[in-house]
Design a protein around this motif. Structure first.
Motif, PDB file in Angstrom:
ATOM      1  N   GLU A 128      12.357   3.186   7.215  1.00 57.02           N
ATOM      2  CA  GLU A 128      11.729   4.365   7.818  1.00 57.02           C
ATOM      3  C   GLU A 128      10.244   4.417   7.496  1.00 57.02           C
ATOM      4  OE1 GLU A 128      15.594   7.383   7.789  1.00 57.02           O
ATOM      5  OE2 GLU A 128      14.290   7.262   6.036  1.00 57.02           O
ATOM      6  N   GLN A 129       9.863   3.971   6.312  1.00 62.27           N
ATOM      7  CA  GLN A 129       8.446   3.941   5.967  1.00 62.27           C
ATOM      8  C   GLN A 129       7.684   3.003   6.899  1.00 62.27           C
ATOM      9  OE1 GLN A 129       8.126   3.024   1.767  1.00 62.27           O
ATOM     10  NE2 GLN A 129       9.611   4.618   1.238  1.00 62.27           N
ATOM     11  N   ILE A 130       8.260   1.850   7.203  1.00 62.86           N
ATOM     12  CA  ILE A 130       7.629   0.910   8.132  1.00 62.86           C
ATOM     13  C   ILE A 130       7.487   1.557   9.507  1.00 62.86           C
ATOM     14  CG2 ILE A 130       7.973  -1.264   9.374  1.00 62.86           C
ATOM     15  CD1 ILE A 130       9.311  -2.323   6.797  1.00 62.86           C
ATOM     16  N   LEU A 131       8.526   2.254   9.939  1.00 60.90           N
ATOM     17  CA  LEU A 131       8.522   2.900  11.250  1.00 60.90           C
ATOM     18  C   LEU A 131       7.415   3.937  11.351  1.00 60.90           C
ATOM     19  CD1 LEU A 131      10.257   2.936  13.891  1.00 60.90           C
ATOM     20  CD2 LEU A 131      11.601   4.767  12.823  1.00 60.90           C
ATOM     21  N   ILE A 132       7.240   4.736  10.302  1.00 65.12           N
ATOM     22  CA  ILE A 132       6.217   5.787  10.312  1.00 65.12           C
ATOM     23  C   ILE A 132       4.818   5.183  10.182  1.00 65.12           C
ATOM     24  CG2 ILE A 132       5.308   7.770   9.051  1.00 65.12           C
ATOM     25  CD1 ILE A 132       7.854   8.349  10.680  1.00 65.12           C
ATOM     26  N   MET A 133       4.648   4.229   9.293  1.00 70.20           N
ATOM     27  CA  MET A 133       3.323   3.649   9.072  1.00 70.20           C
ATOM     28  C   MET A 133       2.817   2.899  10.298  1.00 70.20           C
ATOM     29  SD  MET A 133       2.401   4.558   6.004  1.00 70.20           S
ATOM     30  CE  MET A 133       1.213   3.447   5.247  1.00 70.20           C
ATOM     31  N   ALA A 134       3.736   2.458  11.149  1.00 73.08           N
ATOM     32  CA  ALA A 134       3.335   1.737  12.363  1.00 73.08           C
ATOM     33  C   ALA A 134       2.502   2.605  13.295  1.00 73.08           C
ATOM     34  CB  ALA A 134       4.568   1.213  13.089  1.00 73.08           C
ATOM     35  N   HIS A 135       2.585   3.927  13.144  1.00 78.09           N
ATOM     36  CA  HIS A 135       1.794   4.826  13.994  1.00 78.09           C
ATOM     37  C   HIS A 135       0.342   4.928  13.541  1.00 78.09           C
ATOM     38  CE1 HIS A 135       4.985   6.348  16.578  1.00 78.09           C
ATOM     39  NE2 HIS A 135       5.757   6.496  15.516  1.00 78.09           N
ATOM     40  N   LEU A 136       0.032   4.366  12.366  1.00 77.33           N
ATOM     41  CA  LEU A 136      -1.317   4.478  11.821  1.00 77.33           C
ATOM     42  C   LEU A 136      -2.092   3.189  12.010  1.00 77.33           C
ATOM     43  CD1 LEU A 136      -0.543   6.181   8.386  1.00 77.33           C
ATOM     44  CD2 LEU A 136      -1.282   7.291  10.496  1.00 77.33           C
ATOM     45  N   PRO A 137      -3.413   3.280  12.231  1.00 73.29           N
ATOM     46  CA  PRO A 137      -4.247   2.072  12.230  1.00 73.29           C
ATOM     47  C   PRO A 137      -4.230   1.431  10.845  1.00 73.29           C
ATOM     48  CG  PRO A 137      -5.414   3.962  13.166  1.00 73.29           C
ATOM     49  CD  PRO A 137      -4.175   4.495  12.524  1.00 73.29           C
ATOM     50  N   LEU A 138      -4.675   0.191  10.778  1.00 75.60           N
ATOM     51  CA  LEU A 138      -4.631  -0.552   9.519  1.00 75.60           C
ATOM     52  C   LEU A 138      -5.423   0.119   8.393  1.00 75.60           C
ATOM     53  CD1 LEU A 138      -3.702  -3.012   7.933  1.00 75.60           C
ATOM     54  CD2 LEU A 138      -5.676  -4.267   8.852  1.00 75.60           C
ATOM     55  N   PRO A 139      -6.669   0.589   8.607  1.00 79.28           N
ATOM     56  CA  PRO A 139      -7.422   1.151   7.476  1.00 79.28           C
ATOM     57  C   PRO A 139      -6.706   2.302   6.763  1.00 79.28           C
ATOM     58  CG  PRO A 139      -8.902   0.660   9.280  1.00 79.28           C
ATOM     59  CD  PRO A 139      -7.513   0.472   9.816  1.00 79.28           C
ATOM     60  N   ARG A 150      -3.539   2.823   6.554  1.00 83.37           N
ATOM     61  CA  ARG A 150      -2.379   2.262   5.858  1.00 83.37           C
ATOM     62  C   ARG A 150      -2.803   1.650   4.517  1.00 83.37           C
ATOM     63  NH1 ARG A 150       0.253  -1.704   9.988  1.00 83.37           N
ATOM     64  NH2 ARG A 150      -1.321  -1.063  11.498  1.00 83.37           N
ATOM     65  N   VAL A 151      -3.925   0.940   4.540  1.00 88.33           N
ATOM     66  CA  VAL A 151      -4.423   0.320   3.306  1.00 88.33           C
ATOM     67  C   VAL A 151      -4.853   1.404   2.311  1.00 88.33           C
ATOM     68  CG1 VAL A 151      -6.239  -1.128   2.321  1.00 88.33           C
ATOM     69  CG2 VAL A 151      -5.116  -1.804   4.467  1.00 88.33           C
ATOM     70  N   LEU A 152      -5.557   2.421   2.795  1.00 94.56           N
ATOM     71  CA  LEU A 152      -6.022   3.492   1.927  1.00 94.56           C
ATOM     72  C   LEU A 152      -4.857   4.278   1.337  1.00 94.56           C
ATOM     73  CD1 LEU A 152      -9.146   4.855   3.833  1.00 94.56           C
ATOM     74  CD2 LEU A 152      -9.106   3.810   1.566  1.00 94.56           C
ATOM     75  N   TRP A 153      -3.810   4.455   2.112  1.00 96.37           N
ATOM     76  CA  TRP A 153      -2.639   5.172   1.606  1.00 96.37           C
ATOM     77  C   TRP A 153      -2.077   4.456   0.388  1.00 96.37           C
ATOM     78  CZ3 TRP A 153       0.067   9.394   1.107  1.00 96.37           C
ATOM     79  CH2 TRP A 153       1.397   9.315   0.712  1.00 96.37           C
ATOM     80  N   ARG A 154      -1.910   3.150   0.494  1.00 92.51           N
ATOM     81  CA  ARG A 154      -1.360   2.395  -0.627  1.00 92.51           C
ATOM     82  C   ARG A 154      -2.334   2.368  -1.811  1.00 92.51           C
ATOM     83  NH1 ARG A 154       3.728   2.994   0.439  1.00 92.51           N
ATOM     84  NH2 ARG A 154       4.448   1.913   2.323  1.00 92.51           N
ATOM     85  N   ALA A 155      -3.629   2.351  -1.508  1.00 92.48           N
ATOM     86  CA  ALA A 155      -4.627   2.229  -2.572  1.00 92.48           C
ATOM     87  C   ALA A 155      -4.828   3.537  -3.335  1.00 92.48           C
ATOM     88  CB  ALA A 155      -5.957   1.749  -1.992  1.00 92.48           C
ATOM     89  N   VAL A 156      -4.954   4.647  -2.594  1.00 90.63           N
ATOM     90  CA  VAL A 156      -5.285   5.919  -3.259  1.00 90.63           C
ATOM     91  C   VAL A 156      -4.460   7.104  -2.755  1.00 90.63           C
ATOM     92  CG1 VAL A 156      -7.660   5.210  -3.779  1.00 90.63           C
ATOM     93  CG2 VAL A 156      -7.181   6.387  -1.625  1.00 90.63           C
ATOM     94  N   GLY A 157      -4.066   7.075  -1.490  1.00 92.25           N
ATOM     95  CA  GLY A 157      -3.418   8.241  -0.907  1.00 92.25           C
ATOM     96  C   GLY A 157      -2.075   8.563  -1.524  1.00 92.25           C
TER      97      GLY A 157
END
Length: 226
Positions: free
Chosen positions: A188-199, A201-208
């Motif tokens: 489900e995380q993959i499904l939801i993250m697919a709606h976001l552009p790459l930047p 997604r990267v920021l979420w993992r880094a700090v968000g």
């Protein structure tokens, strides 16, 4: 009458919508308890709860506005045998809009120190929203969403997700994303993250993601669960 097939490839999945609904169900189930739990909290704690509730009310409003604009008209045209269902969906949205407006009108005075009496009125209004949300989503997931695959294209479905992302202020997008991802499994995380552009997604993992966990800890502490 034949149903026009708009999606010539693999049928869309509507499970991402179910995941978003799960977030709204959980947040509204907890909303009244948060108001009551922070009754004797500091002004900063009350503002923290109020900010979360304001974001929740606004996000559900935009979620329904997107469906009203981008989903129900397409389904009404392409699956015409369910006219009463589409009418009910839009009617439930209108009823929820009125309930959201009432809760929003009570939220501001409570957040600025109107006292416990106004807090109980707000909590009761949020309980009414929670009940209406559960009823609406139950019917939508049981009756409406199963009709979308095959008549709604992937591009059209993605447009709904993009509109939902665009409606959230940029400064609050990681909070909403965290709320959505809170009870998800890896698929489900993959499904939801697919709606976001790459930047993002990267920021979420880094700090968000870390920032959202800290916010959740502060919110739990504010209502006496920390």
């Amino acid at each position: 009458m034949s149903i026009p097939m708009q999606n010539q490839g693999k049928p869309i999945t509507t499970h991402d919508m179910v995941v978003v609904h799960r977030m709204f169900r959980r947040e509204f189930r907890e909303a009244a308890g948060r108001v009551r739990g922070v009754r004797h909290g500091s002004r900063a704690q009350i503002r923290l709860v109020a900010d979360r509730l304001a974001l929740l009310l606004d996000t559900l409003h935009h979620h329904h506005a997107g469906e009203d604009r981008l989903l129900w008209p397409k389904l009404a045209e392409r699956v015409p045998g369910h006219a009463e269902l589409w009418k009910r969906m839009q009617g439930q949205h209108a009823e929820l809009s009125a309930r959201l407006a009432r809760a929003g009108a009570l939220l501001g005075p409570w957040a600025t120190g109107a006292g416990s009496a106004r807090g109980e009125e707000l909590a009761a209004a949020l309980e009414e929203v929670a009940g209406a949300v559960e009823e609406h989503f139950d019917e939508e997931e049981r009756e409406a969403l199963p009709l979308a695959p095959g008549v709604v294209s992937q591009a059209e479905w993605d447009e709904i997700g993009a509109a939902a992302v665009a409606a959230v202020p940029r400064s609050r997008q990681f909070t909403v994303l965290g709320m959505i991802l809170k009870d998800t499994d890896p698929g489900e995380q993959i499904l939801i993250m697919a709606h976001l552009p790459l930047p993002p997604r990267v920021l979420w993992r880094a700090v968000g993601e870390r920032g959202f966990r800290r916010l959740e800890e502060r919110l739990a502490a504010a209502v006496g669960h920390g």
